[in-house]
Design a protein around this motif. Sequence first.
Motif, PDB file in Angstrom:
ATOM      1  N   ASP A   1       7.619  12.481   4.263  1.00 59.58           N
ATOM      2  CA  ASP A   1       6.873  13.199   3.225  1.00 59.58           C
ATOM      3  C   ASP A   1       6.150  14.427   3.785  1.00 59.58           C
ATOM      4  O   ASP A   1       5.744  15.306   3.042  1.00 59.58           O
ATOM      5  N   PHE A   2       5.991  14.461   5.089  1.00 55.85           N
ATOM      6  CA  PHE A   2       5.376  15.605   5.757  1.00 55.85           C
ATOM      7  C   PHE A   2       6.434  16.527   6.380  1.00 55.85           C
ATOM      8  O   PHE A   2       6.090  17.456   7.091  1.00 55.85           O
ATOM      9  N   GLY A   3       7.692  16.221   6.134  1.00 51.73           N
ATOM     10  CA  GLY A   3       8.767  17.047   6.677  1.00 51.73           C
ATOM     11  C   GLY A   3       9.122  16.707   8.101  1.00 51.73           C
ATOM     12  O   GLY A   3       9.776  17.501   8.793  1.00 51.73           O
ATOM     13  N   ALA A   4       8.723  15.534   8.581  1.00 53.71           N
ATOM     14  CA  ALA A   4       8.972  15.156   9.965  1.00 53.71           C
ATOM     15  C   ALA A   4      10.450  14.949  10.265  1.00 53.71           C
ATOM     16  O   ALA A   4      10.854  14.969  11.423  1.00 53.71           O
ATOM     17  N   ASP A   5      11.249  14.768   9.234  1.00 53.89           N
ATOM     18  CA  ASP A   5      12.680  14.563   9.451  1.00 53.89           C
ATOM     19  C   ASP A   5      13.456  15.881   9.479  1.00 53.89           C
ATOM     20  O   ASP A   5      14.664  15.895   9.662  1.00 53.89           O
ATOM     21  N   ALA A   6      12.748  16.994   9.334  1.00 58.18           N
ATOM     22  CA  ALA A   6      13.403  18.310   9.379  1.00 58.18           C
ATOM     23  C   ALA A   6      13.751  18.648  10.828  1.00 58.18           C
ATOM     24  O   ALA A   6      13.065  18.216  11.759  1.00 58.18           O
ATOM     25  N   PRO A   7      14.801  19.404  11.002  1.00 60.89           N
ATOM     26  CA  PRO A   7      15.176  19.780  12.372  1.00 60.89           C
ATOM     27  C   PRO A   7      14.257  20.872  12.928  1.00 60.89           C
ATOM     28  O   PRO A   7      13.620  21.619  12.172  1.00 60.89           O
ATOM     29  N   GLY A   8      14.181  20.936  14.223  1.00 53.74           N
ATOM     30  CA  GLY A   8      13.497  22.030  14.899  1.00 53.74           C
ATOM     31  C   GLY A   8      11.992  22.029  14.771  1.00 53.74           C
ATOM     32  O   GLY A   8      11.340  20.990  14.662  1.00 53.74           O
ATOM     33  N   ALA A   9      11.455  23.245  14.780  1.00 50.53           N
ATOM     34  CA  ALA A   9       9.998  23.421  14.792  1.00 50.53           C
ATOM     35  C   ALA A   9       9.331  22.877  13.531  1.00 50.53           C
ATOM     36  O   ALA A   9       8.212  22.335  13.599  1.00 50.53           O
TER      37      ALA A   9
ATOM     38  N   VAL B   1       0.860  -1.179   0.000  1.00 50.07           N
ATOM     39  CA  VAL B   1       0.000   0.000   0.000  1.00 50.07           C
ATOM     40  C   VAL B   1       0.897   1.231   0.000  1.00 50.07           C
ATOM     41  O   VAL B   1       1.788   1.370   0.824  1.00 50.07           O
ATOM     42  N   ALA B   2       0.672   2.089  -0.952  1.00 47.05           N
ATOM     43  CA  ALA B   2       1.469   3.308  -1.053  1.00 47.05           C
ATOM     44  C   ALA B   2       0.846   4.374  -0.165  1.00 47.05           C
ATOM     45  O   ALA B   2      -0.289   4.761  -0.365  1.00 47.05           O
ATOM     46  N   ALA B   3       1.585   4.798   0.826  1.00 48.50           N
ATOM     47  CA  ALA B   3       1.117   5.859   1.720  1.00 48.50           C
ATOM     48  C   ALA B   3       2.308   6.736   2.066  1.00 48.50           C
ATOM     49  O   ALA B   3       3.418   6.236   2.258  1.00 48.50           O
ATOM     50  N   PRO B   4       2.084   8.018   2.131  1.00 49.78           N
ATOM     51  CA  PRO B   4       3.193   8.893   2.488  1.00 49.78           C
ATOM     52  C   PRO B   4       3.648   8.632   3.919  1.00 49.78           C
ATOM     53  O   PRO B   4       2.828   8.420   4.809  1.00 49.78           O
ATOM     54  N   GLY B   5       4.925   8.645   4.096  1.00 45.92           N
ATOM     55  CA  GLY B   5       5.494   8.444   5.420  1.00 45.92           C
ATOM     56  C   GLY B   5       5.751   9.775   6.111  1.00 45.92           C
ATOM     57  O   GLY B   5       5.520  10.849   5.537  1.00 45.92           O
TER      58      GLY B   5
ATOM     59  N   ALA C   1       3.662  16.273  13.732  1.00 47.24           N
ATOM     60  CA  ALA C   1       2.289  16.477  14.209  1.00 47.24           C
ATOM     61  C   ALA C   1       1.287  16.341  13.070  1.00 47.24           C
ATOM     62  O   ALA C   1       0.235  15.712  13.233  1.00 47.24           O
ATOM     63  N   VAL C   2       1.608  16.917  11.932  1.00 44.28           N
ATOM     64  CA  VAL C   2       0.704  16.824  10.784  1.00 44.28           C
ATOM     65  C   VAL C   2       0.591  15.370  10.323  1.00 44.28           C
ATOM     66  O   VAL C   2      -0.511  14.878  10.029  1.00 44.28           O
ATOM     67  N   HIS C   3       1.708  14.653  10.270  1.00 37.42           N
ATOM     68  CA  HIS C   3       1.662  13.248   9.868  1.00 37.42           C
ATOM     69  C   HIS C   3       0.832  12.434  10.853  1.00 37.42           C
ATOM     70  O   HIS C   3       0.018  11.590  10.444  1.00 37.42           O
ATOM     71  N   ALA C   4       1.001  12.674  12.136  1.00 33.63           N
ATOM     72  CA  ALA C   4       0.236  11.934  13.146  1.00 33.63           C
ATOM     73  C   ALA C   4      -1.258  12.207  12.987  1.00 33.63           C
ATOM     74  O   ALA C   4      -2.082  11.285  13.075  1.00 33.63           O
ATOM     75  N   GLN C   5      -1.612  13.462  12.743  1.00 31.90           N
ATOM     76  CA  GLN C   5      -3.023  13.805  12.559  1.00 31.90           C
ATOM     77  C   GLN C   5      -3.568  13.163  11.282  1.00 31.90           C
ATOM     78  O   GLN C   5      -4.686  12.637  11.272  1.00 31.90           O
TER      79      GLN C   5
ATOM     80  N   ALA D   1      -4.045   9.436  11.934  1.00 28.04           N
ATOM     81  CA  ALA D   1      -5.225   9.187  12.770  1.00 28.04           C
ATOM     82  C   ALA D   1      -6.509   9.360  11.968  1.00 28.04           C
ATOM     83  O   ALA D   1      -7.450   8.567  12.103  1.00 28.04           O
ATOM     84  N   ALA D   2      -6.556  10.395  11.136  1.00 31.22           N
ATOM     85  CA  ALA D   2      -7.744  10.621  10.305  1.00 31.22           C
ATOM     86  C   ALA D   2      -7.939   9.485   9.311  1.00 31.22           C
ATOM     87  O   ALA D   2      -9.069   9.022   9.094  1.00 31.22           O
ATOM     88  N   LEU D   3      -6.861   9.020   8.712  1.00 28.72           N
ATOM     89  CA  LEU D   3      -6.952   7.921   7.755  1.00 28.72           C
ATOM     90  C   LEU D   3      -7.419   6.641   8.442  1.00 28.72           C
ATOM     91  O   LEU D   3      -8.255   5.909   7.904  1.00 28.72           O
ATOM     92  N   ALA D   4      -6.915   6.382   9.640  1.00 30.31           N
ATOM     93  CA  ALA D   4      -7.342   5.197  10.392  1.00 30.31           C
ATOM     94  C   ALA D   4      -8.831   5.293  10.745  1.00 30.31           C
ATOM     95  O   ALA D   4      -9.560   4.298  10.661  1.00 30.31           O
ATOM     96  N   ALA D   5      -9.279   6.489  11.110  1.00 27.42           N
ATOM     97  CA  ALA D   5     -10.696   6.679  11.430  1.00 27.42           C
ATOM     98  C   ALA D   5     -11.566   6.440  10.200  1.00 27.42           C
ATOM     99  O   ALA D   5     -12.627   5.810  10.287  1.00 27.42           O
ATOM    100  N   ARG D   6     -11.131   6.940   9.040  1.00 28.94           N
ATOM    101  CA  ARG D   6     -11.904   6.725   7.811  1.00 28.94           C
ATOM    102  C   ARG D   6     -11.925   5.246   7.450  1.00 28.94           C
ATOM    103  O   ARG D   6     -12.934   4.732   6.953  1.00 28.94           O
ATOM    104  N   ALA D   7     -10.816   4.537   7.672  1.00 29.41           N
ATOM    105  CA  ALA D   7     -10.774   3.098   7.385  1.00 29.41           C
ATOM    106  C   ALA D   7     -11.744   2.348   8.281  1.00 29.41           C
ATOM    107  O   ALA D   7     -12.438   1.422   7.830  1.00 29.41           O
TER     108      ALA D   7
END
Length: 99
Positions: free
Chosen positions: A39-47, A32-36, A54-58, A61-67
């Motif tokens: 892809d949301f910039g979670a590997d960037a340093p700092g804020a 299954v192709a899903a952005p990791g 945080a955006v990836h986690a949200q 969670a939204a995708l899991a709820a829709r599933a």
Amino acid sequence: MTPEQFAAAIAGHRTAPGAAPDLGASGPDGAVAAPGPADFGADAPGALGELGRAVHAQWAAALAARAAEEAAQRDRLAATADDLRTAAGRYATTDTLDA
């Protein structure tokens, strides 16, 4: 379309023409192709990295709820198809009764 054909269409979960694609569809290799997170910039340093995580986690969670909603709806649709088949079978017997 007969009631039996309609019930079969519901039970088969056929996609109507023009319907949205299945977001959980897998590729030819079954993956299954899903952005990791990256892809949301979670590997960037700092804020920015914190924001990406945080955006990836949200999003996850939204995708899991829709599933979960999709699975529940699929179960309700299957039950409706069963009920329709039963009703169609009972209705068909009324046509064969003598008056």
